[in-house]
Enzyme design. Sequence first.
Site, PDB file in Angstrom:
ATOM      1  N   GLN A  90      35.454 -57.748  14.187  1.00 30.90           N
ATOM      2  CA  GLN A  90      34.580 -58.804  14.323  1.00 30.90           C
ATOM      3  C   GLN A  90      33.320 -59.079  13.645  1.00 30.90           C
ATOM      4  OE1 GLN A  90      33.554 -58.504  18.739  1.00 30.90           O
ATOM      5  NE2 GLN A  90      35.469 -58.685  19.478  1.00 30.90           N
ATOM      6  N   HIS A 112      33.523 -57.812  25.082  1.00 34.55           N
ATOM      7  CA  HIS A 112      32.996 -56.556  25.143  1.00 34.55           C
ATOM      8  C   HIS A 112      31.802 -56.553  24.289  1.00 34.55           C
ATOM      9  CE1 HIS A 112      32.650 -52.337  25.091  1.00 34.55           C
ATOM     10  NE2 HIS A 112      33.430 -52.056  23.985  1.00 34.55           N
TER      11      HIS A 112
END
Length: 335
Positions: A90, A112
């Site tokens: 990410q 998350h």
Amino acid sequence: MNHSDELKVFRDNDADLSFLEGKKIAVIGYGKQGRAQALNLRDSGASVHVASIRDSSAENAEKDGFDVVPIEGCAATADIFLMLIPDEVQRDVYENCLANELQAGQALCFAHGYNYHFGLIKPAPEIDVFMVAPRMVGAIVREYYKKGTGAPAYVALGQDGSGRGHGTMLAVAKGIGATRAGVIETTFEQETVLDLFMEQAFFPVFSQAFLTAFDVLKDAGFDPRMLALEMYGSGEVAEIMKAAADLGYLQQLVVLHSRTSQYGTLSRTPGAYSETTKTRMKEALENIRNGGFAKEWADEEKAGYPVFNKLVEGIKTHPLTTAENGLHDLIDLRQ
Ligand code: NDP
């Protein structure tokens, strides 16, 4: 909304899908969560497209009827971005494709808290950042939605550049079906620490219990394949865990198990683990909280995953794996 002992719980009636009206949602990554959340949001009436690299996930998204755009350049295609690629990639994707492109009024949603909590992704303050983190695997998030129920989730608002961040967060949670079950509002920190604690303190003890029982019984002459069947291969333990979710962990013992089983388990549970286990759990918690683990994992990534690769490689030749493969040759376990 329910305030129960300070825990804020939001349900369908507390969330307003109109926060998504006129907004475009880009789901970045069409994997386990990406597919489930994109389909659920679309079925809830949202305007959804997918941003993906050209791979089998992109093909799956197209088969499911989504427009697919490259991740590079996707910042201009939507108002709300669901970051649903693996956590470890990410940061690079954010830096290369979103960091310099996102503008005030746009929102970034995580499933998350890791990257945002540990400061690996730091959006500018005018961007909305929130989390909708299902407590369920993607396939079931979709399955529950289709049957009219939902998987619960944690939600957290990290920063609210637009002043609409909280409403948008709850609308996304409603769109994926999570508010049907109820979502608990928490912080990025709490979600991250809890998740890592389960992985690093709880499951290792759980795994060690399997491995130790396997060693003790194998050394005592039991066939390793029978041990794999007995411990989890039959699916009985999975059924017990499902019953624990429905009835309560201790209460399912009384409802489902024989009196001999109840007596054996309850009388032997105290003292099954030593104080050392508790000490190690506390140390793991501290190491997660102080960023020690995040640094260790970042160093491991920089070094090309030498320890990780060795650990995963070890699974292939582990005696338990050999026993499981042998058991699958003997008995058809897949229902
Ligand atoms: P997946 O492993 O299913 O992968 C998601 C997608 O990312 C896939 O489409 C994958 O493509 C793509 N991808 C992989 N590598 C790259 C890359 N380098 N660049 C661009 N795209 C890439 O992820 P999950 O759905 O498991 O996880 C997504 C998020 O959801 C994470 O933040 C995770 O913590 C969170 N989460 C996951 C849960 C779960 O049950 N899995 C539960 C709750 C939260 P390809 O198929 O080609 O690899």
